[in-house]
Structure formats: C-alpha cells, structure tokens
Design an enzyme around this catalytic site. Structure first.
Site, mmCIF file in Angstrom:
data_model
loop_
_atom_site.group_PDB
_atom_site.id
_atom_site.type_symbol
_atom_site.label_atom_id
_atom_site.label_comp_id
_atom_site.label_asym_id
_atom_site.label_seq_id
_atom_site.Cartn_x
_atom_site.Cartn_y
_atom_site.Cartn_z
ATOM 1 N N ASP A 1 -12.004 -9.430 5.010
ATOM 2 C CA ASP A 1 -13.301 -9.490 4.316
ATOM 3 C C ASP A 1 -13.868 -10.904 4.396
ATOM 4 O O ASP A 1 -15.056 -11.105 4.663
ATOM 5 C CB ASP A 1 -13.151 -9.107 2.825
ATOM 6 C CG ASP A 1 -13.471 -7.639 2.567
ATOM 7 O OD1 ASP A 1 -13.117 -6.802 3.430
ATOM 8 O OD2 ASP A 1 -14.069 -7.324 1.523
ATOM 9 N N TYR B 1 0.823 -1.212 0.000
ATOM 10 C CA TYR B 1 0.000 0.000 0.000
ATOM 11 C C TYR B 1 0.857 1.261 0.000
ATOM 12 O O TYR B 1 0.423 2.307 -0.456
ATOM 13 C CB TYR B 1 -0.896 0.047 1.237
ATOM 14 C CG TYR B 1 -2.157 -0.779 1.166
ATOM 15 C CD1 TYR B 1 -2.111 -2.162 1.116
ATOM 16 C CD2 TYR B 1 -3.408 -0.165 1.168
ATOM 17 C CE1 TYR B 1 -3.269 -2.915 1.073
ATOM 18 C CE2 TYR B 1 -4.573 -0.913 1.124
ATOM 19 C CZ TYR B 1 -4.496 -2.287 1.075
ATOM 20 O OH TYR B 1 -5.644 -3.026 1.038
ATOM 21 N N ASP C 1 -2.428 -18.445 1.479
ATOM 22 C CA ASP C 1 -3.404 -19.192 0.666
ATOM 23 C C ASP C 1 -4.074 -20.284 1.503
ATOM 24 O O ASP C 1 -5.286 -20.479 1.466
ATOM 25 C CB ASP C 1 -2.755 -19.767 -0.616
ATOM 26 C CG ASP C 1 -1.405 -20.425 -0.364
ATOM 27 O OD1 ASP C 1 -0.896 -20.359 0.775
ATOM 28 O OD2 ASP C 1 -0.840 -21.011 -1.308
ATOM 29 N N ASP D 1 -6.060 -7.178 4.652
ATOM 30 C CA ASP D 1 -7.220 -6.585 3.970
ATOM 31 C C ASP D 1 -8.100 -7.693 3.403
ATOM 32 O O ASP D 1 -9.315 -7.728 3.604
ATOM 33 C CB ASP D 1 -6.736 -5.655 2.856
ATOM 34 C CG ASP D 1 -7.895 -5.072 2.061
ATOM 35 O OD1 ASP D 1 -8.865 -4.613 2.700
ATOM 36 O OD2 ASP D 1 -7.842 -5.099 0.820
ATOM 37 N N LYS E 1 3.617 -15.347 3.161
ATOM 38 C CA LYS E 1 3.867 -16.127 1.944
ATOM 39 C C LYS E 1 5.384 -16.308 1.855
ATOM 40 O O LYS E 1 6.039 -15.862 0.907
ATOM 41 C CB LYS E 1 3.291 -15.356 0.737
ATOM 42 C CG LYS E 1 3.249 -16.138 -0.561
ATOM 43 C CD LYS E 1 2.169 -17.215 -0.600
ATOM 44 C CE LYS E 1 2.330 -18.070 -1.837
ATOM 45 N NZ LYS E 1 1.468 -19.254 -1.844
HETATM 46 C C1 IPM Z 1 -10.338 -1.418 4.032
HETATM 47 C C2 IPM Z 1 -10.520 -0.901 2.636
HETATM 48 C C3 IPM Z 1 -9.330 -0.006 2.277
HETATM 49 C C4 IPM Z 1 -8.074 -0.847 2.347
HETATM 50 C C5 IPM Z 1 -9.454 0.695 0.925
HETATM 51 C C6 IPM Z 1 -10.714 1.526 0.851
HETATM 52 C C7 IPM Z 1 -8.253 1.518 0.624
HETATM 53 O O1 IPM Z 1 -10.667 -1.946 1.737
HETATM 54 O O2 IPM Z 1 -10.271 -0.606 4.958
HETATM 55 O O3 IPM Z 1 -10.280 -2.638 4.199
HETATM 56 O O4 IPM Z 1 -7.743 -1.563 1.398
HETATM 57 O O5 IPM Z 1 -7.402 -0.793 3.375
HETATM 58 MN MN MN Z 2 -10.763 -3.941 2.687
#
Ligand code: IPM
Ligand code: MN
Length: 359
Positions: A251, A142, A223, A247, A191
């Site tokens: 999710d 990032y 993975d 990240d 990884k």
């Molecule tokens: C999160 C989001 C952010 C990230 C984006 C919006 C830059 O996906 O906070 O998880 O990747 O960190």
């Molecule tokens: Mn995210």
C-alpha cells in the site's frame, strides 16, 4: 487462442472497474481474433448476499475450471459487522489458498506522467521508482490459528504466524527468479530481531542465495523498509517478504507512485492459472458515482494476458493504450493534477478501448 476467464465482479465500486477491464479484454479478443469465454463468479459480499457464504465451494470449483481469474475488489460497510469466518475478506483468502496462489507480485512503478501526483519530493521521484514486491500470499498470520477467549475476567485474542521451510523456499525462489529477470537485486524484508519466523526466513534464504550468485542479496527490517520506501525508493529492485509485511508495504509503495488506483497485481502458484486484481480496495465511499479509476483493473487484465496466457503483444498493446491516454492528459479524480482533463470511470475505459482499436 481459446481461453476461459473467470470474472469476479466484486463489491461496491468494483463492478464499475471490472466492466471496463472486460470491455478492454473484449476489444483485444476482437483485434487479435482470440476467443475468450467469460464465466461470472460470485465471491465476497456478493456471494454472502446470494449464498450466505463468501466463497461457496461451487464458486471455487468454477475458478478452478477457468484458465485464469480476474477480480476487482471485495468488501464494504454492509458486511462489516459479520464474524471473521463470514466476512467478504475470508472469501478472498480462501480463494487464494484454494487456487494455491502463494506468490503475489505487486509492481511499484511510477508513470512519468503522474510524477506530480506522488506525495514524495520531486528530487526523490526523479531518481526513479521501479520495484516489485513479491509477497507470500497463503501463509503466515493470515492463515495461522485465530482465537479469542476469556482469561482472568477479560477477553484475550491470539493470532499465530506459522511458516514452514518449504513455504519460504518456494516464494524465495520466485523472489530470486524475479530479480534475475530484472536488475538482479533482491532485498528480503523481515523482523528477524523479534520473530522466529523471520529467523527461519533468513536461514532458508541464505541457503537459496547460493543458487543465485549473480543476485545482489540483502536483508532489511520491515520498520526500516517502510521508512526507506519513502526516503529512497530508487534503491529497490525486488523485495520479497511474508504475507502481512507485504500487504502493508505494498500500500505504501503504491501511494508513492501517484495513485493506488494505478497498480495491478498477479497471484500465481505452480501452474499458469492465476488471479489478477488491482491492489486497491472496493472504495465504497465512491461507488456508483462513475469516478473510480479503472486502470489498475485494466492493467491486471493485461498482466493476465502476459503471465497466464503468454500473450505478450496483446498485454503491451493495453499498456501502450494506457500510456497514450495519460499522455493526452486524461485523469480520473484520484490522480488529477493541475491543467489535466478530468474524466470518469466509463470515459477512461472507453478512451483506452479507442486507443487499442486505433493502434
Ligand atoms: C489486499 C487486501 C487483502 C489482504 C484483504 C482484503 C484481505 O488488503 O489484497 O491487499 O490483506 O490481503
Ligand atoms: Mn492490502
């Protein structure tokens, strides 16, 4: 207690959830006789529209003058065509870096009332889902160099992924400390069969683990971890990992708990000033329809009270209210299941406020 709270209203459906979270904070303020001052801060798409910049320095300065900052979510189709530097997401990355927030704490915990909403098989859910992802937030790909250039008649893009020992050590420590406060199990996800950065993470973590002999420490490839999170999530207590892996895995981890609309997060650095935000995005497709789930944002406000202001009782009060409303069968559409009562964003917020006032 007197506190200055920065409020980033965010983009698209974010404004609707932040409104409910601020209502909850105001209810707590009254009930416990605190005095919170709310400072509006523009970041992301809103700041682009107002100032042509996703995080102008005056808005970052405002954040730095607050005791903590609450955020909904940013971004949306309106700003999608902009170059990388001018996108709403860049504002968020600059904010995290500008506030020095290297440690992002993302809990994946199933609310028993939502077990039916999990996409996992019942026998897997029944074994329990309660772990935390500690994600490094201001390093790695990032924040490496990004460039696109022409080479041999075609475009070539490069994103580099730098990590230095001190960046790994400080987040590694948070991983171990978090494990010490929980079930004393830490899994570092990487990884290392491919990446130099991962091999450096292993070296630093191997040094650190000697300071935490009580913690059962293990390593796992990312993975495999993605697979294990849906196959056997009850094995995890604390996961520590680099920025992008965190990240992606967070999710996945949130979805198995029933709804990404339920998961709050805290981002902290060395001090007590933090940034608190739901882990979901700004959901442009449902903006303005009063159907978005405000609970992740409300729980983020609760985390702020607990971690930045040490107001544990007040934070518990909010969590209890959410629990009670779920027990009464109220659901927003993202976590709706059979025989439950469907409510909108505003009504969900109001139900939680009523519970806090009642208790
Ligand atoms: C999160 C989001 C952010 C990230 C984006 C919006 C830059 O996906 O906070 O998880 O990747 O960190
Ligand atoms: Mn995210």
């Amino acid at each position: 207690m007197q506190k200055k709270i920065g409020v980033i209203w965010g983009d698209c459906s974010s404004v609707e959830i932040v409104e409910q979270a601020v209502n909850v904070l105001k209810t707590i303020e009254k009930k416990y006789s605190h005095s919170f001052e709310y400072i509006d801060i523009a970041m992301g798409g809103q700041a682009i529209d107002l100032y042509g910049d996703p995080l102008p320095s005056h808005e970052l300065d405002k954040c730095l003058s607050c005791d903590s900052v609450l955020l909904g979510a940013i971004g949306g189709p309106k700003w999608e065509g902009l170059p990388g530097e001018k996108r709403p997401e860049k504002g968020l990355l600059r904010l995290r870096a500008g506030m020095g927030l290297y440690s992002n704490n993302r809990p994946a915990k199933i609310w028993p009332q939502l077990a039916d909403a999990s996409p996992l098989k019942k026998e897997i859910v029944d074994k329990g889902i309660d772990f935390i992802i500690v994600r490094e937030l201001i390093g790695g790909v990032y924040f490496g160099n990004h460039e696109t250039h022409e080479e041999n008649g075609e475009l070539k893009a490069i994103d580099s992924m730098p990590y230095s020992e001190h960046e790994i050590r400080r987040i590694g420590k948070i991983g171990f400390e978090t494990a010490m406060k929980r079930n004393k199990k830490l899994c570092m996800v990487d990884k290392a069969n491919v990446l130099d950065t991962s091999r450096l993470w292993r070296k630093v973590m191997d040094e650190l683990k000697k300071e935490y002999p009580e913690v059962e420490y293990s390593v796992m490839f990312v993975d495999n971890c993605a697979m294990q999170i849906c196959k056997n999530p009850s094995q995890f207590d604390v996961i520590v990992t680099e920025n992008m892996f965190g990240d992606i895995l967070s999710d996945e981890a949130s979805e198995i708990t029933g709804s990404i609309g339920m998961i709050p997060s805290s981002s902290l650095g060395d001090g007590t000033r933090g940034l608190y935000e739901p882990i979901h995005g700004s959901a442009p497709d449902i903006a303005g329809k009063d159907i978005v789930n405000p609970i992740a944002c409300i729980l983020s406000a609760a985390m702020m009270l607990q971690y930045s202001f040490d107001l544990k009782e007040e934070a518990k009060d909010i969590e209890k209210a959410v629990n009670a409303v779920l027990n009464q069968g109220y659901r927003t559409q993202d976590m709706m299941s059979e025989n439950m009562k469907l409510v909108g964003c505003k009504q969900m917020g109001q139900l939680i406020v009523n519970e806090i006032e009642k208790g």
